[in-house]
Design an enzyme around this catalytic site. Structure first.
Site, PDB file in Angstrom:
ATOM      1  N   CYS A   2       0.865  -1.176   0.000  1.00 22.60           N
ATOM      2  CA  CYS A   2       0.000   0.000   0.000  1.00 22.60           C
ATOM      3  C   CYS A   2       0.900   1.223   0.000  1.00 22.60           C
ATOM      4  O   CYS A   2       2.098   1.119   0.210  1.00 22.60           O
ATOM      5  CB  CYS A   2      -0.841   0.053   1.266  1.00 22.60           C
ATOM      6  SG  CYS A   2      -1.861  -1.393   1.500  1.00 22.60           S
ATOM      7  N   ARG A  27       1.484   1.332  -5.945  1.00 24.88           N
ATOM      8  CA  ARG A  27       1.583   0.425  -4.791  1.00 24.88           C
ATOM      9  C   ARG A  27       0.225  -0.170  -4.397  1.00 24.88           C
ATOM     10  O   ARG A  27       0.147  -1.009  -3.495  1.00 24.88           O
ATOM     11  CB  ARG A  27       2.155   1.176  -3.579  1.00 24.88           C
ATOM     12  CG  ARG A  27       3.536   1.748  -3.804  1.00 24.88           C
ATOM     13  CD  ARG A  27       4.035   2.464  -2.571  1.00 24.88           C
ATOM     14  NE  ARG A  27       4.196   1.561  -1.457  1.00 24.88           N
ATOM     15  CZ  ARG A  27       5.269   0.833  -1.206  1.00 24.88           C
ATOM     16  NH1 ARG A  27       6.294   0.899  -2.020  1.00 24.88           N
ATOM     17  NH2 ARG A  27       5.319   0.033  -0.166  1.00 24.88           N
ATOM     18  N   TRP A  71      -3.779  -1.715  -1.350  1.00 23.23           N
ATOM     19  CA  TRP A  71      -3.777  -2.967  -2.115  1.00 23.23           C
ATOM     20  C   TRP A  71      -4.176  -4.022  -1.106  1.00 23.23           C
ATOM     21  O   TRP A  71      -3.400  -4.374  -0.226  1.00 23.23           O
ATOM     22  CB  TRP A  71      -2.392  -3.228  -2.688  1.00 23.23           C
ATOM     23  CG  TRP A  71      -2.314  -4.512  -3.458  1.00 23.23           C
ATOM     24  CD1 TRP A  71      -1.754  -5.676  -3.041  1.00 23.23           C
ATOM     25  CD2 TRP A  71      -2.805  -4.754  -4.771  1.00 23.23           C
ATOM     26  NE1 TRP A  71      -1.876  -6.629  -4.020  1.00 23.23           N
ATOM     27  CE2 TRP A  71      -2.509  -6.091  -5.093  1.00 23.23           C
ATOM     28  CE3 TRP A  71      -3.464  -3.967  -5.716  1.00 23.23           C
ATOM     29  CZ2 TRP A  71      -2.853  -6.658  -6.313  1.00 23.23           C
ATOM     30  CZ3 TRP A  71      -3.800  -4.536  -6.932  1.00 23.23           C
ATOM     31  CH2 TRP A  71      -3.496  -5.857  -7.219  1.00 23.23           C
ATOM     32  N   ASN A  97       0.795   0.027   6.112  1.00 27.48           N
ATOM     33  CA  ASN A  97       1.186  -0.832   4.994  1.00 27.48           C
ATOM     34  C   ASN A  97       1.907  -2.017   5.616  1.00 27.48           C
ATOM     35  O   ASN A  97       2.853  -1.824   6.376  1.00 27.48           O
ATOM     36  CB  ASN A  97       2.114  -0.043   4.057  1.00 27.48           C
ATOM     37  CG  ASN A  97       2.800  -0.925   3.042  1.00 27.48           C
ATOM     38  OD1 ASN A  97       2.238  -1.918   2.606  1.00 27.48           O
ATOM     39  ND2 ASN A  97       4.013  -0.565   2.669  1.00 27.48           N
ATOM     40  N   GLY A  98       1.449  -3.243   5.325  1.00 30.99           N
ATOM     41  CA  GLY A  98       2.099  -4.414   5.907  1.00 30.99           C
ATOM     42  C   GLY A  98       1.048  -5.437   6.302  1.00 30.99           C
ATOM     43  O   GLY A  98      -0.100  -5.358   5.875  1.00 30.99           O
ATOM     44  N   GLU A 469       7.835 -21.023 -19.824  1.00 29.24           N
ATOM     45  CA  GLU A 469       7.603 -19.663 -19.320  1.00 29.24           C
ATOM     46  C   GLU A 469       8.668 -18.696 -19.862  1.00 29.24           C
ATOM     47  O   GLU A 469       8.351 -17.563 -20.236  1.00 29.24           O
ATOM     48  CB  GLU A 469       7.602 -19.689 -17.776  1.00 29.24           C
ATOM     49  CG  GLU A 469       7.474 -18.339 -17.092  1.00 29.24           C
ATOM     50  CD  GLU A 469       6.202 -17.565 -17.426  1.00 29.24           C
ATOM     51  OE1 GLU A 469       5.297 -18.119 -18.065  1.00 29.24           O
ATOM     52  OE2 GLU A 469       6.142 -16.378 -17.083  1.00 29.24           O
ATOM     53  N   LYS A 473       7.838 -15.401 -22.060  1.00 23.54           N
ATOM     54  CA  LYS A 473       8.286 -14.051 -21.692  1.00 23.54           C
ATOM     55  C   LYS A 473       8.983 -13.394 -22.874  1.00 23.54           C
ATOM     56  O   LYS A 473       8.715 -12.250 -23.207  1.00 23.54           O
ATOM     57  CB  LYS A 473       9.285 -14.086 -20.514  1.00 23.54           C
ATOM     58  CG  LYS A 473       8.764 -14.248 -19.131  1.00 23.54           C
ATOM     59  CD  LYS A 473       7.972 -13.121 -18.568  1.00 23.54           C
ATOM     60  CE  LYS A 473       6.517 -13.267 -18.886  1.00 23.54           C
ATOM     61  NZ  LYS A 473       5.702 -13.988 -17.951  1.00 23.54           N
ATOM     62  N   GLU A 476       6.451 -12.539 -25.792  1.00 22.32           N
ATOM     63  CA  GLU A 476       5.437 -11.499 -25.577  1.00 22.32           C
ATOM     64  C   GLU A 476       6.015 -10.095 -25.485  1.00 22.32           C
ATOM     65  O   GLU A 476       5.346  -9.139 -25.863  1.00 22.32           O
ATOM     66  CB  GLU A 476       4.532 -11.815 -24.375  1.00 22.32           C
ATOM     67  CG  GLU A 476       5.169 -11.664 -23.005  1.00 22.32           C
ATOM     68  CD  GLU A 476       4.186 -11.952 -21.861  1.00 22.32           C
ATOM     69  OE1 GLU A 476       4.610 -12.514 -20.849  1.00 22.32           O
ATOM     70  OE2 GLU A 476       3.003 -11.608 -21.986  1.00 22.32           O
ATOM     71  N   HIS A 492      12.966 -35.568 -31.804  1.00 20.94           N
ATOM     72  CA  HIS A 492      11.784 -36.132 -32.455  1.00 20.94           C
ATOM     73  C   HIS A 492      11.160 -35.165 -33.457  1.00 20.94           C
ATOM     74  O   HIS A 492       9.988 -35.275 -33.774  1.00 20.94           O
ATOM     75  CB  HIS A 492      10.753 -36.559 -31.397  1.00 20.94           C
ATOM     76  CG  HIS A 492      11.265 -37.624 -30.480  1.00 20.94           C
ATOM     77  ND1 HIS A 492      11.500 -38.921 -30.893  1.00 20.94           N
ATOM     78  CD2 HIS A 492      11.654 -37.576 -29.181  1.00 20.94           C
ATOM     79  CE1 HIS A 492      11.985 -39.636 -29.891  1.00 20.94           C
ATOM     80  NE2 HIS A 492      12.099 -38.832 -28.834  1.00 20.94           N
ATOM     81  N   LYS A 591      -3.611  -7.011 -19.492  1.00 21.45           N
ATOM     82  CA  LYS A 591      -3.191  -7.589 -18.207  1.00 21.45           C
ATOM     83  C   LYS A 591      -4.176  -8.653 -17.726  1.00 21.45           C
ATOM     84  O   LYS A 591      -3.771  -9.715 -17.282  1.00 21.45           O
ATOM     85  CB  LYS A 591      -3.055  -6.477 -17.162  1.00 21.45           C
ATOM     86  CG  LYS A 591      -2.484  -6.941 -15.833  1.00 21.45           C
ATOM     87  CD  LYS A 591      -1.017  -7.306 -15.946  1.00 21.45           C
ATOM     88  CE  LYS A 591      -0.438  -7.866 -14.671  1.00 21.45           C
ATOM     89  NZ  LYS A 591       0.801  -8.624 -14.908  1.00 21.45           N
TER      90      LYS A 591
HETATM   91  O1  M6R Z   1      -4.487 -13.247 -14.249  1.00 17.60           O
HETATM   92  P1  M6R Z   1      -4.139 -14.641 -14.717  1.00 17.60           P
HETATM   93  O2  M6R Z   1      -3.012 -15.229 -13.967  1.00 17.60           O
HETATM   94  O3  M6R Z   1      -5.337 -15.538 -14.709  1.00 17.60           O
HETATM   95  O4  M6R Z   1      -3.709 -14.454 -16.218  1.00 17.60           O
HETATM   96  C1  M6R Z   1      -3.443 -15.561 -17.040  1.00 17.60           C
HETATM   97  C2  M6R Z   1      -2.629 -15.153 -18.249  1.00 17.60           C
HETATM   98  O5  M6R Z   1      -3.363 -14.264 -19.046  1.00 17.60           O
HETATM   99  C3  M6R Z   1      -1.315 -14.496 -17.834  1.00 17.60           C
HETATM  100  O6  M6R Z   1      -0.584 -15.354 -16.998  1.00 17.60           O
HETATM  101  C4  M6R Z   1      -0.440 -14.138 -19.046  1.00 17.60           C
HETATM  102  O7  M6R Z   1      -0.053 -15.294 -19.710  1.00 17.60           O
HETATM  103  C5  M6R Z   1       0.770 -13.361 -18.553  1.00 17.60           C
HETATM  104  N1  M6R Z   1       0.434 -11.986 -18.355  1.00 17.60           N
HETATM  105  C6  M6R Z   1       1.938 -13.465 -19.463  1.00 17.60           C
HETATM  106  O8  M6R Z   1       3.062 -12.830 -18.933  1.00 17.60           O
END
Ligand code: M6R
Length: 596
Positions: A2, A27, A71, A97-98, A469, A473, A476, A492, A591
């Site tokens: 927060c 925050r 938050w 905050n905490g 993953e 990263k 994207e 394969h 997001k």
């Molecule tokens: O909010 P969520 O964890 O459910 O989101 C799922 C995916 O949309 C999310 O993990 C997405 O793949 C990432 N933003 C990628 O970095």
């Protein structure tokens, strides 16, 4: 996480408190509030962002006050749970905050002594303790109250009829801003740069009393501390991202504290408290999308390794169309935002099928928390960058804790084994810090991939999801085509694609797959693909099969996905930065994905 601001000076406090608070919105932004000391204590708070609070702000007159952007960690986002909190007699207002770990016990004691609570938060106990402990000196009352509290805090308090802002910190940041005839306190220097760049950073355990003309700093035992102020060179523009170029980098660097917050409270509860984890189920299913799905894949390895309970995985978007067989697994849904439409639909479907459900999420009060039987919060703080970073590693933390709990309650994990795992988990923030200290070497390694059109990521076993993953990263945020592959699968088919222009990033940890990984790397080298290997930092063999090696601290193999994920996040970040990509908001992405 927060944001807190406190002001004591000669201006109308409300202007400073709102302006400074807006710079702390990164925050937290689920509710906000302000308290100003005038003829009476005037408090205004509401659910939602600061801009909303501002629109409905009544005239608050006074030159001393505090403000807060929240938050949610304990208690869903709502007007009642927004800070500041006021004691029963309306004398004190407090922002925090905490996390106060022992708030349930404290609340019961305070209620038994007649205190009336207005919120579901952990914080509110503090303002009632303050009321009880006040004997004429707010600072002394705050120190006395904090002695009763287990947990972490950055706290600021005002008292009706006083010009003081009293503040204290433990494991959450606070900085004091020094002005002329006015002084400030805030969670982050970014909030203060419009007013001063002459600051005093408060250290853990310290407290302070701020008035328009003085700042007194105290150590844990109440003794006075003298410290030279620091002149901050940041501008307001620099400060929005806390001095980092992008939210993504800032959020990667918040990894250690995010992990710490995930473990706080949750780690001690592995063998205590009621949970559906202790109920009678013979299998587990984990459901998620995107990065959360990759965390879920690591979770499968963990749960099966630690507890021997069969665990399956499903993409949320596939689960609702699957047959469902006759099984009745415990269903774990992983969603950072708690708002992903596919995961919400899967949660509803799992309940319709009669399964018990548990969600791992970062957002208190998000929709998923209302769709499941039990919630595990990761407490990573807000993540602004579209690419998941700190929330990914804290999902892993949640899965370690849950895996250990399943293992323990199903009799597969002895007390001694549990103790060992728990102790290594507690060290994870420090290990992640060591990875971050190696950022310059990781940035240099981007030479190997920045000009590539395609990159392969390979790994085995528990680090197979890690390479998926890593590839996600990279693609994207840098728009380089990247594919994650189980290293044993390379021969394969995909081996046909390898050539000197196709770098391979290989995760090669000294575990039971090590020899096989070395053999795979030899196959890759034979096709002249440049190899960037990631392994333990004491591994001297790797350089014979790789063009470049990035080392990570030597943790147990089961914990390597966390450290390698951070390494690959940095690799993707620095690559995208060199390419000049819009890192925090990659094209075509959002997001939270709230459509199916
Ligand atoms: O909010 P969520 O964890 O459910 O989101 C799922 C995916 O949309 C999310 O993990 C997405 O793949 C990432 N933003 C990628 O970095």
């Amino acid at each position: 996480m927060c944001g807190i601001v406190g002001y004591s000076g000669s201006r109308q406090a409300v202007e400073v408190l709102i302006d400074a608070l807006k710079r702390l919105e990164y925050r937290g932004y689920d509710s906000a509030g302000i308290a100003v000391c005038g003829k009476e204590l005037q408090v205004h708070k509401d659910k939602g962002e600061i801009a909303g609070l501002e629109e409905t702000l009544p005239m608050l007159k006074g030159t001393v006050g505090i403000s807060h952007t929240r938050w949610a960690t304990c208690g869903r986002p709502s007007k009642n749970n927004a800070h500041p909190f006021v004691d029963c007699r309306g004398k004190f207002a407090l922002v925090h905050n905490g996390i106060i770990e022992n708030h349930i016990a404290l609340r019961k004691e305070l209620q038994a002594r007649g205190h009336k609570f207005t919120s579901e938060t952990d914080t509110e106990v503090l303002v009632h303790l303050l009321e009880e402990n006040f004997k004429g000196d707010t600072h002394e009352a705050l120190l006395e109250s904090l002695k009763k509290v287990k947990g972490t805090y950055a706290v600021a308090v005002i008292r009706l009829g006083s010009k003081e802002v009293v503040a204290a910190r433990k494991e959450n940041p606070l900085v004091i801003g020094l002005g002329v005839g006015e002084n400030f306190v805030a969670s982050d220097v970014t909030a203060l740069l419009n007013y001063t760049n002459n600051v005093l950073y408060m250290m853990d355990g310290e407290s302070a009393v701020i008035t328009p003309g003085s700042v007194k700093l105290f150590n844990e035992s109440g003794g006075r501390v003298e410290r030279e102020p620091t002149l901050v060179s940041w501008t307001v523009e620099d400060a929005e991202k806390g001095g980092f170029d992008h939210f993504m980098l800032k959020e990667i660097f918040e990894g250690p504290s995010a992990i710490h917050n995930t473990l706080l409270g949750n780690l001690n509860e592995i063998v205590t408290g009621d949970s559906i984890i202790d109920s009678n189920f013979s299998s587990v299913k984990i459901i998620a999308c995107g990065s959360s799905y990759h965390a879920a894949m690591v979770g499968k390895y963990l749960i099966e390794t630690i507890s021997s309970i069969p665990t399956t995985l499903e993409f949320a978007s596939e689960y609702r169309y699957s047959s469902g067989a006759k099984e009745m697994p415990l269903v774990i849904l992983v969603s950072q935002s708690g708002e992903t439409a596919d995961t919400l639909a899967a949660a509803r479907e799992a309940r319709r099928r009669g399964c018990q459900t548990l969600a791992i999420t970062n957002v208190v009060g998000s929709t998923i928390t209302r769709e499941v039987d039990e919630v595990f919060y990761t407490h990573a703080g807000p993540e602004i960058c579209v690419a998941a970073t700190k929330t990914y590693i804290t999902q892993l933390m949640a899965l370690y804790v849950l895996g250990m709990r399943i293992g323990h309650s199903h009799g597969a994990l002895s007390h001694d084994a549990l103790r060992l795992l728990r102790s290594e988990l507690r060290s994870m923030p420090q290990y992640v810090r060591e990875v971050l200290e190696n950022a310059a070497a990781i940035e240099e390694a981007t030479d190997m991939i920045v000009n590539a059109r395609d990159v392969f990521f390979i790994g085995r076993n528990i680090n197979y999801p890690t390479v998926l993953e890593g590839a996600l990263k990279l693609k994207e945020i840098s728009y380089i085509h990247a594919e994650g592959y189980a290293a044993g699968e390379l021969k394969h088919g995909p081996l046909a694609l390898l050539n000197p222009d196709m770098p391979v990033v290989a995760v090669c940890i000294r575990d039971h797959t090590y020899e096989k990984m070395l053999a795979n790397l030899t196959e890759v080298a034979a096709r002249d693909s440049p190899v960037l290997a990631i392994g333990y930092d004491d591994d001297t063999e790797l350089s014979s099969v790789a063009n470049r090696v990035i080392g990570i601290p030597k943790v147990k193999p089961i914990f390597t996905p966390v450290l390698i994920a951070v390494t690959l996040q940095l690799l993707a970040y620095y690559t995208a930065r060199r390419k000049g990509c819009p890192i925090d908001k990659p094209r075509n992405l959002a997001k939270s994905v709230t459509v199916e």
